[in-house]
Design a protein around this motif. Sequence first.
Motif, mmCIF file in Angstrom:
data_model
loop_
_atom_site.group_PDB
_atom_site.id
_atom_site.type_symbol
_atom_site.label_atom_id
_atom_site.label_comp_id
_atom_site.label_asym_id
_atom_site.label_seq_id
_atom_site.Cartn_x
_atom_site.Cartn_y
_atom_site.Cartn_z
ATOM 1 N N PRO A 42 0.793 -1.234 0.000
ATOM 2 C CA PRO A 42 0.000 0.000 0.000
ATOM 3 C C PRO A 42 0.822 1.280 0.000
ATOM 4 C CG PRO A 42 -0.934 -1.595 1.529
ATOM 5 C CD PRO A 42 0.389 -2.152 1.079
ATOM 6 N N GLN A 43 2.121 1.194 0.293
ATOM 7 C CA GLN A 43 2.976 2.375 0.191
ATOM 8 C C GLN A 43 3.339 2.690 -1.260
ATOM 9 O OE1 GLN A 43 3.832 4.437 2.813
ATOM 10 N NE2 GLN A 43 2.303 3.160 3.832
ATOM 11 N N TRP A 60 -3.453 7.913 -10.611
ATOM 12 C CA TRP A 60 -4.268 7.938 -9.403
ATOM 13 C C TRP A 60 -5.447 8.894 -9.490
ATOM 14 C CZ3 TRP A 60 0.084 8.115 -5.095
ATOM 15 C CH2 TRP A 60 0.740 6.884 -5.084
ATOM 16 N N SER A 118 -1.271 1.614 -5.230
ATOM 17 C CA SER A 118 -1.874 2.884 -4.842
ATOM 18 C C SER A 118 -1.984 2.935 -3.331
ATOM 19 C CB SER A 118 -3.272 3.033 -5.466
ATOM 20 O OG SER A 118 -3.979 4.112 -4.884
ATOM 21 N N LEU A 119 -1.888 4.139 -2.780
ATOM 22 C CA LEU A 119 -2.094 4.299 -1.340
ATOM 23 C C LEU A 119 -3.499 3.878 -0.941
ATOM 24 C CD1 LEU A 119 -0.354 7.762 -0.729
ATOM 25 C CD2 LEU A 119 0.645 5.474 -0.651
ATOM 26 N N ASP A 120 -4.433 3.941 -1.881
ATOM 27 C CA ASP A 120 -5.822 3.559 -1.590
ATOM 28 C C ASP A 120 -5.967 2.074 -1.284
ATOM 29 O OD1 ASP A 120 -6.697 6.136 -1.942
ATOM 30 O OD2 ASP A 120 -7.319 5.852 -4.031
ATOM 31 N N SER A 122 -4.691 0.419 0.961
ATOM 32 C CA SER A 122 -4.767 0.198 2.408
ATOM 33 C C SER A 122 -6.207 0.063 2.879
ATOM 34 C CB SER A 122 -4.072 1.331 3.159
ATOM 35 O OG SER A 122 -4.681 2.573 2.869
#
Length: 341
Positions: A42-43, A60, A118-120, A122
């Motif tokens: 997730p990073q 993104w 993507s950070l999403d 997470s």
Amino acid sequence: MTATSIALFNNKGGVGKTTLAYHLAHMMQRLGRNVLAVDLDPQANLTSMCLDEDSIEALWSPATEAEYLRGQGMLVPDALSGGKTIADAVKPILEGTGDVALIEPISLKSGLWLLPGSLDLSRFEDKLSSEWAKSFSGDPAAIRTTTAFHRVVEHAADVVDADIVLIDVGPNLGAINRAALLAADTVLTPLAADLFSLKGLSNLGPSLRVWQRNWRQLVLPQVPAGISAPKADMVPLGYVIMQPEMRLDRPVKAYERWLQRIPGIYASAVLGASDTNGKSHHVATLRNYRSLMPLAHDARKPMFDLKAGDGALGSTQKYVQTCHKEFRDLAEDLLKRAADR
């Protein structure tokens, strides 16, 4: 031909795992393999190594924002418009609107593709965690959730006819990593020779065995027809020691102490054995290339591809050649180990 997947994982972060994944992907492509790199951390560090900031911003952003970026003069390839990340693939499951939305990987160069992160992603952690136990009873929705990564990666590998799939995952034992590792044929462990890496190593093996047992005994027999599910092989390929900033031929005493303990801990924790039956699971020791990393970052290429025009001058160019040999040897060894698993 079915692709072989290798997950790079250690419960301890900061050991150079993503850097290793990035360079192995490029070297294996150089060796003639079709390679799919998958960012399930997730990073999204692997994605940030593979793509420039403008491309990631477009990736993104919704399609309308990508059009806006084009209007501002940014070069935004169509393939990056409108969100095509792992997070977008599992979004229908997360929002309860449907099954995975299979996505196409991004071509980085001939023979090398990326399934971007993507950070999403997470946000998917809690969903995977809550559905894990439900999958034991054969709940179809839960099984669709827990097999989501496997099916997205399987589709992408088929699309590009991948020989090797390299999966980068985060440094924890959470639900996202569990789903990612269950989908892996093999597991490579990058580690540093220190207390923290060895503690992570001791947690890794028992967790993998519990996950594998639960998946094979409780879930696989109940997977509905039409849902592709992983076998949860997770065969240990071995470990790669990432050198700290010191001369390779003159380790300090503390470093040497941890080096001596790695084989035994790997055997007991990861292999679940009292010894390794004479087989070495030490794949390689990679020296520290920190002086090359800034140049590689600025040039947006692997360290072993740096040229004089990138700032790799004089003795630095010899260092680049050493880097190339080490990664080539490592990639060839891993391909052989994966084929012999």
